[in-house]
Design an enzyme around this catalytic site. Sequence first.
Site, PDB file in Angstrom:
ATOM      1  N   GLU A   1      51.176 -41.946  80.066  1.00 57.27           N
ATOM      2  CA  GLU A   1      50.091 -41.813  78.926  1.00 57.27           C
ATOM      3  C   GLU A   1      48.942 -41.893  79.691  1.00 57.27           C
ATOM      4  O   GLU A   1      48.330 -42.289  80.643  1.00 57.27           O
ATOM      5  CB  GLU A   1      50.108 -43.437  78.468  1.00 57.27           C
ATOM      6  CG  GLU A   1      49.043 -43.712  77.395  1.00 57.27           C
ATOM      7  CD  GLU A   1      48.785 -44.980  76.871  1.00 57.27           C
ATOM      8  OE1 GLU A   1      48.629 -45.737  77.734  1.00 57.27           O
ATOM      9  OE2 GLU A   1      48.761 -45.030  75.553  1.00 57.27           O
TER      10      GLU A   1
ATOM     11  N   GLU B   1      50.912 -55.127  71.751  1.00 53.50           N
ATOM     12  CA  GLU B   1      50.849 -53.670  71.368  1.00 53.50           C
ATOM     13  C   GLU B   1      50.395 -52.735  72.653  1.00 53.50           C
ATOM     14  O   GLU B   1      49.379 -53.016  73.011  1.00 53.50           O
ATOM     15  CB  GLU B   1      49.829 -53.575  70.125  1.00 53.50           C
ATOM     16  CG  GLU B   1      50.266 -54.213  68.926  1.00 53.50           C
ATOM     17  CD  GLU B   1      49.345 -54.339  67.767  1.00 53.50           C
ATOM     18  OE1 GLU B   1      49.473 -55.113  66.722  1.00 53.50           O
ATOM     19  OE2 GLU B   1      48.445 -53.723  67.627  1.00 53.50           O
TER      20      GLU B   1
END
Length: 511
Positions: free
Chosen positions: A405, A271
């Site tokens: 990000e 993840e």
Amino acid sequence: MNAEFSARLKANIKKAGEYLKPISESGIRHLIDGEAVASISGATFDNASPIDNEIFCQVARGDKADIDRAAKAAAKAFPDWRAKPGKTRRDILHAIANKIEEHSEEIALLESVDSGQAIRFMQKAAIRGAENFRFFADKAPETANGLSLPTDGQMNYTIRASIGPVGIITPWNTPFMLSTWKIAPALAAGCTIVHKPAEWSPVTATLLAKLCHDAGLPPGVLNLVHGIGEEAGVALTRHPDIKAIAFIGESATGSAIMAQGAATLKRVHFELGGKNPCIVFADADLERALDAAIFMIYSLNGERCTSSSRVLIEKSIYPEFTERLAERARNIRCGHPLDPDTWLGPLIHPRHLEKVTSYFDLARQEGADILAGGKTPPTPPSPGNYVEATLFANANSGMRIASEEIFGPVLTAIPFEDEADALRIANDVRYGLAAYIWTSDVGRALRMSAAVEAGMVWVNSENVRHLPAPFGGVKQSGIGRDGGDYSFDFYMETKNIALATGTHRIPKIGA
Ligand code: NAD
């Protein structure tokens, strides 16, 4: 700050201090084979709070030798834990959930101090941790279930078996909740575990391991080794007794883990990062879209993998919508994380603050406008890693602020022309975790949902989790899915058994 909140903040600081006292005095140790132990080398590392960057405890610094000890304990405990009836595992997982609920105040306060996340969110995260255990507890009795696949002359059926001892590696954003999200299904599946939590937020993982044992989890089933990623983390991913690695963290670390685990053929579940689009069409309920866009980037300090870090806005409403976003963002004050009124607490670490604020200069260099924030607060509530809620506008998908990000309370607003343009921009990043689509046109919602490159899509909604639903990303946002039965695809092996139902013809060679 009004007097009532000031008193509540003071009360929380006092309570947190009481919970922290024993941790500060004796430090944090590993938990291996049911025992709290120091590192074999005796090494420790400092742990500081993002509230003031003051060191408040020493943490055992695990290395290859400690990982080996923990992996051996997990391997030793595996046959018995796997063989326990599903109902027994269910009862133990429910007992753990009870313990988490009993200690939810302690968990929330310690999590807030250790991670800088606002207490209002951490109270929910503690409860959500208990919910994760309850959900997977109830699934434990059915984890071995498989399929019936009959064919002419043969009955095929599948069963599932626990894969073995697994390694779980977790990050520092909401560390307690994320640890439960990984540990609960692994335990339900009959796996034993070596958990390596993030070095920037080791406190609540330690508490979780203790609560699990207090609730009756047998020694060796859940082992906890603290340490640095490049030391303890690497050793865990290379250990031959560890059959699989469930990892939450950065995409680059995921790549490294895949390489580290190659020699021992580790199964991996990742993840990873995200740069999730929130796509707002002019025909949407704009008030709700505004609330959701704001919530998904400025809650949890923006340190959230599913944050709506890019808002894509249809051109006709772009000026007004960005102005409304900016107005809201300017109203979000940074506060002490233990203040119940705070929305935005300090970021996890000075190094992370440096990373996040480096994007402010970059935004200017790239030609975007900064409509809100773009700086650290002039009068922070404490000498910690605070940053104002920030909005970059007039960006395009070629800019780094629109594709990398940032993992902080920083939103990048990008205008789009039409549906095709929105889709092009949404997919123009290396990530594909979540997407949020706001429109009142059902056909468009269906078309966009199918075409957007993301593992999870929410239409006219912020991230609302439903535990049976699959959670995970595509592209560089991850490999595999968690949630419901999907978790067991990872923590278990599927075995097919074929049984002849008659006397079919078998070739006679050499007869
Ligand atoms: P990180 O990758 O730096 O560290 C995560 C964990 O990996 C830590 O425990 C660290 O010690 C360990 N680690 C580091 N290098 C390692 C190595 N070579 N081998 C083994 N372990 C190693 O991530 P972070 O900065 O702690 O967390 C932030 C990241 O996590 C963001 O990218 C965020 O999007 C991601 N995240 C993703 C999800 C999701 O569900 N997709 C959820 C939360 C966070």
